[in-house]
Design a protein around this motif. Structure first.
Motif, PDB file in Angstrom:
ATOM      1  N   LEU A  84       0.689  -1.277   0.007  1.00 26.11           N
ATOM      2  CA  LEU A  84       0.048   0.116  -0.019  1.00 26.11           C
ATOM      3  C   LEU A  84       0.850   1.171   0.064  1.00 26.11           C
ATOM      4  N   THR A  85       0.644   2.200  -0.671  1.00 28.21           N
ATOM      5  CA  THR A  85       1.438   3.526  -0.864  1.00 28.21           C
ATOM      6  C   THR A  85       0.252   4.590  -0.793  1.00 28.21           C
ATOM      7  N   GLY A  86       0.633   5.572   0.510  1.00 31.19           N
ATOM      8  CA  GLY A  86      -0.292   6.605   0.808  1.00 31.19           C
ATOM      9  C   GLY A  86       0.446   7.866   0.805  1.00 31.19           C
ATOM     10  N   HIS A  87      -0.441   8.990   0.362  1.00 31.04           N
ATOM     11  CA  HIS A  87      -0.179  10.206   0.725  1.00 31.04           C
ATOM     12  C   HIS A  87      -1.315  10.845   1.437  1.00 31.04           C
ATOM     13  N   ALA A  88      -1.037  11.030   2.554  1.00 28.34           N
ATOM     14  CA  ALA A  88      -2.333  11.736   3.819  1.00 28.34           C
ATOM     15  C   ALA A  88      -1.926  12.976   3.884  1.00 28.34           C
ATOM     16  N   THR A  89      -3.315  13.814   3.592  1.00 28.04           N
ATOM     17  CA  THR A  89      -3.231  15.070   3.836  1.00 28.04           C
ATOM     18  C   THR A  89      -4.123  15.452   5.083  1.00 28.04           C
ATOM     19  N   VAL A  90      -3.801  15.826   6.359  1.00 35.26           N
ATOM     20  CA  VAL A  90      -4.530  16.124   7.483  1.00 35.26           C
ATOM     21  C   VAL A  90      -4.682  17.592   7.833  1.00 35.26           C
ATOM     22  N   THR A  99       5.322  16.873   6.191  1.00 37.54           N
ATOM     23  CA  THR A  99       5.656  18.316   6.115  1.00 37.54           C
ATOM     24  C   THR A  99       4.470  18.699   6.910  1.00 37.54           C
ATOM     25  N   VAL A 100       4.615  20.063   7.543  1.00 35.58           N
ATOM     26  CA  VAL A 100       3.614  20.707   8.218  1.00 35.58           C
ATOM     27  C   VAL A 100       3.582  21.826   7.427  1.00 35.58           C
ATOM     28  N   ASP A 101       2.329  22.342   7.140  1.00 29.57           N
ATOM     29  CA  ASP A 101       2.305  23.723   6.386  1.00 29.57           C
ATOM     30  C   ASP A 101       3.047  23.874   5.443  1.00 29.57           C
ATOM     31  N   GLY A 102       3.434  22.689   4.353  1.00 32.24           N
ATOM     32  CA  GLY A 102       4.602  22.904   3.266  1.00 32.24           C
ATOM     33  C   GLY A 102       5.805  22.751   3.687  1.00 32.24           C
ATOM     34  N   ALA A 103       6.161  22.822   5.107  1.00 30.41           N
ATOM     35  CA  ALA A 103       7.578  22.693   5.410  1.00 30.41           C
ATOM     36  C   ALA A 103       8.000  21.476   5.890  1.00 30.41           C
ATOM     37  N   VAL A 104       9.071  20.711   5.466  1.00 30.91           N
ATOM     38  CA  VAL A 104       9.549  19.670   5.884  1.00 30.91           C
ATOM     39  C   VAL A 104       9.696  19.423   7.394  1.00 30.91           C
ATOM     40  N   VAL A 106       7.732  25.075  12.125  1.00 35.26           N
ATOM     41  CA  VAL A 106       7.218  26.174  12.947  1.00 35.26           C
ATOM     42  C   VAL A 106       6.171  25.387  13.562  1.00 35.26           C
ATOM     43  N   ALA A 107       6.188  25.706  14.820  1.00 32.20           N
ATOM     44  CA  ALA A 107       5.215  24.984  15.945  1.00 32.20           C
ATOM     45  C   ALA A 107       3.827  25.640  15.656  1.00 32.20           C
ATOM     46  N   PRO A 108       2.662  24.951  15.301  1.00 30.31           N
ATOM     47  CA  PRO A 108       1.246  25.835  15.342  1.00 30.31           C
ATOM     48  C   PRO A 108       1.337  26.105  16.755  1.00 30.31           C
ATOM     49  N   VAL A 109       0.360  27.157  16.803  1.00 35.74           N
ATOM     50  CA  VAL A 109      -0.118  27.737  18.042  1.00 35.74           C
ATOM     51  C   VAL A 109      -1.509  27.500  18.533  1.00 35.74           C
ATOM     52  N   ARG A 110      -1.918  27.712  19.640  1.00 36.98           N
ATOM     53  CA  ARG A 110      -3.342  27.368  19.928  1.00 36.98           C
ATOM     54  C   ARG A 110      -4.131  28.059  19.024  1.00 36.98           C
ATOM     55  N   ARG A 111      -5.155  27.392  18.494  1.00 38.91           N
ATOM     56  CA  ARG A 111      -6.380  27.808  17.584  1.00 38.91           C
ATOM     57  C   ARG A 111      -5.865  28.019  16.217  1.00 38.91           C
TER      58      ARG A 111
END
Length: 654
Positions: A46-52, A76-81, A97-102
């Motif tokens: 199985l190959t997967g490309h998951a976008t969450v 990647t998170v928000d396009g950055a590795v 870059v850490a996501p902040v609350r909300r």
């Protein structure tokens, strides 16, 4: 909709459910999964490309997704590795870059591998299950992580898109609506589905393989039924040539195939091959009498397939059987009648699908001219008996030792070779493509879905989705699961029609109870299973079967106070018992007690209010009590304390 349990902290490797501490994760709420997966049936890869797509509920310097066994190649998170590491079943992600609350953020994970199924001693194989031509996905409570990175707890529901690429010739089925199919490279096709209603992760499913697919729309609901064609292959095939003789089904039935035979002084024999698919109230037998005489009897065979036990065939439904059977004063059937004795075979005795050669010695008729009849007779089942209308009998390669009457029923100018059929609705010479499929019970049960939908809607309120249907695959799973909009069934449930329909009722009821209204925590699993079991009771009650009260009374009487059945509170059965019997049965019993207390009108208002109030979200046992008390306009503490929140066998109070 609450996305995580109250005790789950930002970045925690679990959602805070004490039953399954590492299921789900803390710190974020998933809004949408976009899952692009490809599958190679030869290698099983199985190959997967998951976008969450998610929203942070706290500052996230690191956070987890659940993923079991598969190899991750990029995150990647928000396009950055992003950095990542594996910790057992956890994919631990460190964003650049850490996501902040909300803050909304998007995680993309590329992964591959051969998914491993879950071997659960309670329910058997589940999760991602490989089949001979594809795969089936069905797993509760935590099968999702076997095939995609996920916040794997029902408290975090999300919408889904699926893009499933498989070789041409295979069909992919997923939750929700098939939006399109597109050509992919390498002789493959991508199937695109969208589930726009929030869904718990364990309900997400994809199945791929060769399927007979039936799609139709009734009352605004679109149904897609996908059945493995191997389950619906012709039940029997000719032993020789291209044709065989089929009794056809139907109840009651008395199908006679007759031939006059001159038996030489030295005796003779009759033989044929037969496959039986009959109920315990249907038989194959050979009748004989001397031409010109009323000395009818049935013949025993050489190998003892024709038994002298006739069940309840002598109850008068088929009067001619009085020649061979007598109803005794105690209701039993004596294997002796007005002119002869009873010898008959039912596949209920030996199991359907057996092919046997039946050989009959005609020595008792030496030197006589006799009429032989190969007969299939069926009567309606008695109370409490299997109501499945079985296919009947398949007959081939008849041999009469004297020559005339020997036939394989081929289309050779004289298909019947001197055998006479009593009526046009009797035995028919058919080719293999005219033989009913083995999946006839599957077909009949699934055809009831629109009627079941009408019944459930009347009792529980509007159907919460626009799609419905079923997947039945020849996969090594031994359970059914309410995978949202498209329940997945083991073929094991389709041996008996009444059982099959009841299971379909159960899984369709889950679309309200478990799918639209989901658990906030696994200890409240009765809110899924007890309600779906009670739907089965209601179906019986409203379709001429036992009442819900009758089911309650029988079970209450049978389960002693010291039985382990009562050992745990209904709302806290323990992690090892979330799929065990008390969750189902005691849950249904609790609902019957509530119904008796508040009356039918209020009871069904409670159920409809419950499904309307929490549709698309999550709820607890306390929430259900609050809903019931609000609708009833009174306190119901004693019922919920005794039947839901306390161990022990409750006292029934009128």
């Amino acid at each position: 909709m609450s996305s995580v349990l109250a005790v789950a902290m930002a970045g925690a490797p679990g959602a805070g459910d004490p039953y399954f501490p590492l299921d789900g994760n803390g710190g974020y709420d998933v809004r949408h999964y976009d899952l692009a997966v490809g599958y190679d049936p030869v290698s099983g890869v199985l190959t997967g490309h998951a976008t969450v797509d998610a929203v942070a509920t706290g500052d996230l310097s690191t956070f987890d997704l659940d993923l079991t066994g598969l190899m991750v190649s990029r995150v990647t998170v928000d396009g950055a590795v992003a950095g990542w590491r594996r910790d057992g079943g956890e994919l631990v992600i460190t964003p650049a870059v850490a996501p902040v609350r909300r803050a909304a953020f998007t995680v993309v994970v590329d992964y591959s591998g051969v998914p491993s199924p879950i071997d659960d001693p309670e329910i058997g194989t589940s999760g991602f299950v490989r089949t001979d031509d594809g795969f089936v996905i069905a797993g509760e409570p935590h099968g999702a992580a076997t095939w995609y990175p996920v916040n794997d707890h029902p408290s975090d529901k999300a919408t889904y898109a699926f893009h499933v690429t498989v070789p041409n010739g295979l069909t992919a089925i997923a939750n929700g609506t098939l939006t399109r199919k597109t050509a992919a490279t390498g002789g493959r096709t991508t199937w695109h589905y969208a589930e726009t209603a929030p869904m718990a992760s364990y309900l997400a499913t994809v199945s791929a393989g060769k399927y007979d697919v039936r799609s139709y729309t009734v009352n605004g609901v679109h149904y897609t039924d996908a059945v493995d064609p191997e389950l619906n292959a012709p039940e029997y095939r000719p032993r020789t040539g291209t044709r065989l003789l089929y009794s056809q089904g139907g109840v009651p039935a008395y199908r006679r195939l007759s031939h006059v035979v001159d038996v030489p002084a030295g005796g003779g024999s009759l033989s044929f091959w037969a496959n039986l698919n009959t109920a315990d109230s249907a038989y194959l037998f050979v009748e004989a009498h001397t031409v010109g005489a009323d000395d009818w009897t049935t013949l025993p065979d050489r190998d003892g397939f024709m038994r002298d036990w006739g069940g309840s065939m002598c109850d008068g439904t088929l009067p001619f059987l009085a020649h061979y059977l007598t109803r005794e004063a105690d209701g039993t059937c004596s294997p002796a009648g007005t002119t002869g004795n009873w010898h008959g075979d039912s596949s209920f005795n030996y199991g359907p699908g057996d092919e046997n050669e039946f050989v009959f010695d005609l020595a008792d008729y030496a030197g006589k001219q006799i009429e032989l009849s190969i007969t299939y007779a069926a009567k309606p089942p008695g109370p409490g008996k299997d109501t499945t209308e079985r296919l009947g009998v398949f007959l081939d390669d008849v041999t009469v030792s004297t020559g005339p009457g020997t036939t394989s029923f081929e289309d050779d100018g004289d298909t019947m070779d001197g055998w006479t059929v009593a009526d046009d609705n009797g035995w028919k010479s058919v080719t293999v493509d005219q033989v009913p499929g083995a999946g006839y019970v599957i077909t009949r049960a699934l055809s009831r879905q629109p009627a079941i939908m009408t019944f459930l809607t009347r009792n529980f309120g509007p159907y919460p989705f626009t799609e419905a249907g079923a997947v039945v695959d020849k996969a090594p799973i031994g359970f059914a699961l309410e995978t949202q909009t498209r329940p997945t069934y083991s073929p094991d449930f389709f041996a008996y029609e009444e059982q099959a329909v009841s299971v379909v009722v159960h899984e369709m009821a889950h679309q309200w109870f478990g799918d639209a209204v989901s658990l906030q925590r696994w200890r409240d699993i009765w809110l899924n299973e007890g309600f779906a079991t009670y739907a089965q009771w209601l179906w019986q009650e409203q379709n001429g079967g036992a009442s819900a009260q009758h089911n309650f009374d029988g079970n209450y009487a049978d389960l002693d106070a010291d039985s382990p059945f009562w050992a745990k509170p209904l709302d806290d059965p323990g992690a090892d018992s979330v799929t065990e019997f008390p969750v189902y049965l005691r849950g249904a019993m609790a609902l019957q007690v509530l119904r008796n207390r508040v009356g039918d009108r209020t009871f069904f208002r409670i159920l409809k209010t419950w499904t309307a109030t929490y549709n698309g979200g999550n709820a607890t046992s306390a929430d259900f009590q609050a809903t019931a008390e609000h609708v009833a306009g009174r306190k119901l503490d004693d019922i919920f304390r005794a039947w839901v929140f306390t161990a022990g066998k409750p006292t029934v109070v009128e």
